[in-house]
Design a protein around this motif. Sequence first.
Motif, PDB file in Angstrom:
ATOM      1  N   ALA A  84       8.711  13.611   5.049  1.00 13.11           N
ATOM      2  CA  ALA A  84       8.377  12.191   5.145  1.00 13.11           C
ATOM      3  C   ALA A  84       9.383  11.493   6.043  1.00 13.11           C
ATOM      4  O   ALA A  84      10.554  11.897   6.141  1.00 13.11           O
ATOM      5  N   PHE A  85       8.920  10.429   6.690  1.00 14.11           N
ATOM      6  CA  PHE A  85       9.750   9.624   7.584  1.00 14.11           C
ATOM      7  C   PHE A  85       9.732   8.191   7.072  1.00 14.11           C
ATOM      8  O   PHE A  85       8.667   7.638   6.780  1.00 14.11           O
ATOM      9  N   SER A  86      10.911   7.571   6.940  1.00  6.83           N
ATOM     10  CA  SER A  86      11.022   6.225   6.387  1.00  6.83           C
ATOM     11  C   SER A  86      11.814   5.326   7.327  1.00  6.83           C
ATOM     12  O   SER A  86      12.770   5.770   7.969  1.00  6.83           O
ATOM     13  N   ILE A  87      11.406   4.056   7.377  1.00  5.57           N
ATOM     14  CA  ILE A  87      12.085   3.036   8.169  1.00  5.57           C
ATOM     15  C   ILE A  87      12.353   1.839   7.267  1.00  5.57           C
ATOM     16  O   ILE A  87      11.466   1.402   6.523  1.00  5.57           O
ATOM     17  N   GLY A  88      13.562   1.314   7.319  1.00  5.42           N
ATOM     18  CA  GLY A  88      13.909   0.152   6.513  1.00  5.42           C
ATOM     19  C   GLY A  88      14.573  -0.922   7.356  1.00  5.42           C
ATOM     20  O   GLY A  88      15.358  -0.621   8.263  1.00  5.42           O
TER      21      GLY A  88
ATOM     22  N   ASN B 235       0.859  -1.185   0.000  1.00  6.13           N
ATOM     23  CA  ASN B 235       0.000   0.000   0.000  1.00  6.13           C
ATOM     24  C   ASN B 235       0.888   1.225   0.000  1.00  6.13           C
ATOM     25  O   ASN B 235       2.098   1.130  -0.237  1.00  6.13           O
ATOM     26  N   SER B 236       0.322   2.383   0.253  1.00  2.00           N
ATOM     27  CA  SER B 236       1.095   3.619   0.175  1.00  2.00           C
ATOM     28  C   SER B 236       2.132   3.746   1.290  1.00  2.00           C
ATOM     29  O   SER B 236       3.003   4.621   1.227  1.00  2.00           O
ATOM     30  N   ASN B 237       2.067   2.879   2.298  1.00  2.00           N
ATOM     31  CA  ASN B 237       2.987   2.975   3.433  1.00  2.00           C
ATOM     32  C   ASN B 237       3.970   1.818   3.549  1.00  2.00           C
ATOM     33  O   ASN B 237       5.042   1.983   4.147  1.00  2.00           O
ATOM     34  N   ILE B 238       3.653   0.654   3.014  1.00  3.23           N
ATOM     35  CA  ILE B 238       4.464  -0.539   3.249  1.00  3.23           C
ATOM     36  C   ILE B 238       4.865  -1.177   1.928  1.00  3.23           C
ATOM     37  O   ILE B 238       4.032  -1.369   1.033  1.00  3.23           O
TER      38      ILE B 238
END
Length: 323
Positions: A132-136, A70-73
Amino acid sequence: NVLAPTQFQFVLPILRDQLGVSASLIPLTRAGFDLKGANQTLEDGTVYSITQRGSGNLNAFEIGFGWRINSNIAVGFAPSFVFGSYTRTSEINFESNDYLSDSFDTNTFHSGFRNRAGVHISLPGFHGSASAFSIGLAATLPVNLDVDRERKTQVGTREIVINPSDEFDLEGRIPAEVAFGVAYDLSAIWGFSADVLYQNWSDAVTVDQHSLYDITDRIRVGAGFRANASRTFSEPYAFNRFNYRLGASYDTGYLSVNDSQIHTLMLHGGLGIPSRRSGSSVNVNFEFGFRGNELDTTITERIYGVSITFSLSELMFYRARLQ
């Protein structure tokens, strides 16, 4: 001084903004050295010297799949075939013609399969719609390697195979690793990122047991800033024609001497030159650092590096101006 290609990657979208596939050739390790010992003398006065040379690499040919749920994952999975070779040569050279020069070669070949997977999470930032905030998070399973080895010697012009490869039944293992990173984009121009990598080298299996160093777990941490000045859309001054990167990293390494690891501290800088007509770019990266061990000052190294990356973004998907 080493001049060598780094990673090559080809990305192909299957479903726009949902599913994609990539093919990559990734150098995992590279080794090379050339050491000449001091002259020594036999009892009859003959002078000789011993030279040690080594070279080789380990690479991965990888096929990756990415799915945006989806737009987040988004999630990804990438199997790969790992292969490489390493050659170590010892040469004895005599200054007298009464002795024949001798060389001893050990050729080692590795092969195995690797699997890694990851997840990427995108969240809205705190500084407006452009932030935006991103986590990987990514994990790689251990790689079991089949190892073939051949030993041969050359005396004068005569080559003799001492141990053919079918006499060896060796196995090696590259350890598992886990990587975690975060990124925060203040806007389309300014951003910050940080990451940490852990490799479980204490679980590795090596085929050479004569090393002077101990193997231990490795941790690498890094952080950096970026400024995409080319996105300012202001007057075309020299400064805002480029994108800029600046960062630093600390690596404990996986080798230690007397319970003290050989660590590395690096400074990184980058200059990106984007295309005005497409998403392609040329990126020039610089690095400078130190590697050493605080208990043994003989293990010190200064590191300088320059690399160039070419990013050809979706050239095949642009509509031709002339049909």
